[in-house]
Design a protein around this motif. Structure first.
Motif, PDB file in Angstrom:
ATOM      1  N   ARG A 133       0.827  -1.204   0.000  1.00 23.01           N
ATOM      2  CA  ARG A 133       0.000   0.000   0.000  1.00 23.01           C
ATOM      3  C   ARG A 133       0.867   1.261   0.000  1.00 23.01           C
ATOM      4  O   ARG A 133       0.594   2.218  -0.725  1.00 23.01           O
ATOM      5  CB  ARG A 133      -0.937  -0.006   1.205  1.00 23.01           C
ATOM      6  CG  ARG A 133      -1.943   1.142   1.177  1.00 23.01           C
ATOM      7  CD  ARG A 133      -3.091   0.925   2.147  1.00 23.01           C
ATOM      8  NE  ARG A 133      -2.624   0.699   3.498  1.00 23.01           N
ATOM      9  CZ  ARG A 133      -3.006  -0.334   4.260  1.00 23.01           C
ATOM     10  NH1 ARG A 133      -3.844  -1.236   3.798  1.00 23.01           N
ATOM     11  NH2 ARG A 133      -2.536  -0.464   5.476  1.00 23.01           N
ATOM     12  N   LEU A 136       2.329   1.788  -3.464  1.00 23.44           N
ATOM     13  CA  LEU A 136       1.281   2.256  -4.386  1.00 23.44           C
ATOM     14  C   LEU A 136       0.931   3.715  -4.122  1.00 23.44           C
ATOM     15  O   LEU A 136       0.719   4.493  -5.060  1.00 23.44           O
ATOM     16  CB  LEU A 136       0.029   1.388  -4.251  1.00 23.44           C
ATOM     17  CG  LEU A 136      -0.037   0.132  -5.113  1.00 23.44           C
ATOM     18  CD1 LEU A 136      -1.268  -0.687  -4.752  1.00 23.44           C
ATOM     19  CD2 LEU A 136      -0.058   0.473  -6.601  1.00 23.44           C
ATOM     20  N   THR A 145       1.193   6.177 -11.362  1.00 24.29           N
ATOM     21  CA  THR A 145       0.169   5.145 -11.310  1.00 24.29           C
ATOM     22  C   THR A 145      -1.164   5.805 -11.011  1.00 24.29           C
ATOM     23  O   THR A 145      -1.225   6.783 -10.272  1.00 24.29           O
ATOM     24  CB  THR A 145       0.499   4.113 -10.204  1.00 24.29           C
ATOM     25  OG1 THR A 145       1.756   3.517 -10.510  1.00 24.29           O
ATOM     26  CG2 THR A 145      -0.556   3.037 -10.106  1.00 24.29           C
ATOM     27  N   VAL A 147      -5.017   4.616  -9.828  1.00 24.03           N
ATOM     28  CA  VAL A 147      -5.990   3.595  -9.433  1.00 24.03           C
ATOM     29  C   VAL A 147      -7.131   4.284  -8.695  1.00 24.03           C
ATOM     30  O   VAL A 147      -6.920   5.285  -8.011  1.00 24.03           O
ATOM     31  CB  VAL A 147      -5.365   2.510  -8.517  1.00 24.03           C
ATOM     32  CG1 VAL A 147      -4.374   1.660  -9.275  1.00 24.03           C
ATOM     33  CG2 VAL A 147      -4.728   3.124  -7.290  1.00 24.03           C
ATOM     34  N   SER A 149      -8.785   3.186  -6.152  1.00 20.14           N
ATOM     35  CA  SER A 149      -8.645   2.961  -4.712  1.00 20.14           C
ATOM     36  C   SER A 149      -7.310   2.281  -4.445  1.00 20.14           C
ATOM     37  O   SER A 149      -7.107   1.129  -4.834  1.00 20.14           O
ATOM     38  CB  SER A 149      -9.786   2.085  -4.194  1.00 20.14           C
ATOM     39  OG  SER A 149      -9.501   1.622  -2.891  1.00 20.14           O
ATOM     40  N   VAL A 150      -6.403   3.003  -3.792  1.00 20.67           N
ATOM     41  CA  VAL A 150      -5.107   2.419  -3.441  1.00 20.67           C
ATOM     42  C   VAL A 150      -5.312   1.230  -2.499  1.00 20.67           C
ATOM     43  O   VAL A 150      -4.663   0.198  -2.633  1.00 20.67           O
ATOM     44  CB  VAL A 150      -4.188   3.482  -2.787  1.00 20.67           C
ATOM     45  CG1 VAL A 150      -2.965   2.828  -2.153  1.00 20.67           C
ATOM     46  CG2 VAL A 150      -3.763   4.512  -3.823  1.00 20.67           C
ATOM     47  N   ALA A 153      -6.521  -1.755  -4.570  1.00 18.05           N
ATOM     48  CA  ALA A 153      -5.446  -2.227  -5.457  1.00 18.05           C
ATOM     49  C   ALA A 153      -4.368  -2.940  -4.656  1.00 18.05           C
ATOM     50  O   ALA A 153      -3.836  -3.974  -5.089  1.00 18.05           O
ATOM     51  CB  ALA A 153      -4.850  -1.059  -6.233  1.00 18.05           C
ATOM     52  N   LEU A 156      -5.617  -6.428  -3.693  1.00 17.71           N
ATOM     53  CA  LEU A 156      -5.625  -7.351  -4.834  1.00 17.71           C
ATOM     54  C   LEU A 156      -4.204  -7.778  -5.202  1.00 17.71           C
ATOM     55  O   LEU A 156      -3.944  -8.963  -5.458  1.00 17.71           O
ATOM     56  CB  LEU A 156      -6.317  -6.705  -6.029  1.00 17.71           C
ATOM     57  CG  LEU A 156      -7.825  -6.482  -5.872  1.00 17.71           C
ATOM     58  CD1 LEU A 156      -8.368  -5.676  -7.050  1.00 17.71           C
ATOM     59  CD2 LEU A 156      -8.561  -7.812  -5.765  1.00 17.71           C
ATOM     60  N   LEU A 157      -3.279  -6.821  -5.210  1.00 21.31           N
ATOM     61  CA  LEU A 157      -1.896  -7.141  -5.551  1.00 21.31           C
ATOM     62  C   LEU A 157      -1.270  -8.027  -4.477  1.00 21.31           C
ATOM     63  O   LEU A 157      -0.563  -8.995  -4.779  1.00 21.31           O
ATOM     64  CB  LEU A 157      -1.083  -5.852  -5.721  1.00 21.31           C
ATOM     65  CG  LEU A 157       0.360  -5.991  -6.200  1.00 21.31           C
ATOM     66  CD1 LEU A 157       0.452  -6.828  -7.471  1.00 21.31           C
ATOM     67  CD2 LEU A 157       0.977  -4.617  -6.421  1.00 21.31           C
ATOM     68  N   LEU A 188       1.046  -6.591 -14.745  1.00 18.94           N
ATOM     69  CA  LEU A 188       0.009  -6.074 -13.844  1.00 18.94           C
ATOM     70  C   LEU A 188       0.307  -4.649 -13.413  1.00 18.94           C
ATOM     71  O   LEU A 188      -0.569  -3.778 -13.440  1.00 18.94           O
ATOM     72  CB  LEU A 188      -0.102  -6.973 -12.597  1.00 18.94           C
ATOM     73  CG  LEU A 188      -0.755  -8.340 -12.778  1.00 18.94           C
ATOM     74  CD1 LEU A 188      -0.587  -9.172 -11.510  1.00 18.94           C
ATOM     75  CD2 LEU A 188      -2.230  -8.182 -13.117  1.00 18.94           C
ATOM     76  N   VAL A 189       1.538  -4.404 -13.001  1.00 23.31           N
ATOM     77  CA  VAL A 189       1.907  -3.062 -12.539  1.00 23.31           C
ATOM     78  C   VAL A 189       1.886  -2.072 -13.695  1.00 23.31           C
ATOM     79  O   VAL A 189       1.444  -0.932 -13.542  1.00 23.31           O
ATOM     80  CB  VAL A 189       3.279  -3.081 -11.830  1.00 23.31           C
ATOM     81  CG1 VAL A 189       3.762  -1.667 -11.515  1.00 23.31           C
ATOM     82  CG2 VAL A 189       3.182  -3.903 -10.545  1.00 23.31           C
ATOM     83  N   LEU A 192      -1.387  -0.589 -14.281  1.00 18.40           N
ATOM     84  CA  LEU A 192      -1.798   0.438 -13.319  1.00 18.40           C
ATOM     85  C   LEU A 192      -1.189   1.798 -13.639  1.00 18.40           C
ATOM     86  O   LEU A 192      -1.613   2.804 -13.069  1.00 18.40           O
ATOM     87  CB  LEU A 192      -1.376   0.041 -11.895  1.00 18.40           C
ATOM     88  CG  LEU A 192      -1.985  -1.242 -11.327  1.00 18.40           C
ATOM     89  CD1 LEU A 192      -1.350  -1.553  -9.980  1.00 18.40           C
ATOM     90  CD2 LEU A 192      -3.487  -1.101 -11.176  1.00 18.40           C
TER      91      LEU A 192
END
Length: 198
Positions: A133, A136, A145, A147, A149-150, A153, A156-157, A188-189, A192
């Motif tokens: 977190r 991110l 990046t 998103v 909602s940090v 995200a 999920l990551l 994936l990253v 984002l």
């Protein structure tokens, strides 16, 4: 002369160190309270003075291992790299740490089975999830990046990383699996990342 507080710290440390050694050699479930008392050289009363239950000892060992794995992974993150690159390298460094045989036994195999999903998740939130977190948030703060909602995200990551750790731990060819995980993680990253930052 050692103070009472210093003696307490030494006793607590002996219990935790003995527990970690036994858990690694025998497994958590196979380690009896009696074996732990003998290895630590303490009485049952002394043990219960420091820990409410055997599970609290397991949780302490698990938490120390989780914290140490994160610290070692953070030490391997490159200074001056972009936030997304730091995120990827940090995640990969963590995977390397937790898939090593000793750490995997405590964090991936025996620990969750002994403590249960909820307690492990509470501990995880302070360490691996917290670090994901934070990275991110840095990436969002630098506009590298985007998103909605940090928090979501990061969850999920972090869940994906947990699954990757399970896969790596049981893999016959860990190098090949790690390579596939890195490629997937980078994709994936990258997904984002803000389009203007690519």
């Amino acid at each position: 002369m050692a103070t009472q507080e210093e003696r307490r710290r030494v006793t607590r440390r002996r219990i935790v160190d003995a527990a970690r050694d036994l858990f690694l050699r025998q497994g958590i479930e196979a380690t009896s309270t009696e074996a732990l008392l003998e290895a630590a050289g303490v009485s049952r009363g002394a043990m219960y003075h420091h820990f409410a239950s055997r599970n609290d000892i397991v949780a302490t060992v698990y938490e120390e291992e989780a914290s140490a794995a994160i610290a070692r992974a953070v030490d391997r993150m490159p200074e001056g790299a972009s936030a997304p690159e730091r995120l990827v390298t940090g995640c990969l460094a963590w995977l390397d740490e937790v898939s090593s045989p000793e750490v995997a036994r405590l964090l991936i195999e025996d620990g969750p089975a002994a403590l249960g999903w909820q307690r492990c998740r509470q501990i995880e939130e302070r360490y691996s999830l917290g670090r994901v977190r934070a990275e991110l948030e840095t990436a969002v703060g630098t506009a590298e990046t985007r998103v909605p909602s940090v928090r979501l995200a990061a969850r999920l990551l972090n869940a994906a990383l947990g699954e990757a750790a399970l896969i790596m731990t049981g893999a016959a060819d860990r190098a090949a699996v790690r390579s596939d995980i890195e490629t997937t993680l980078r994709a994936l990253v990258s997904g984002l990342m803000d389009a203007d930052a690519r």
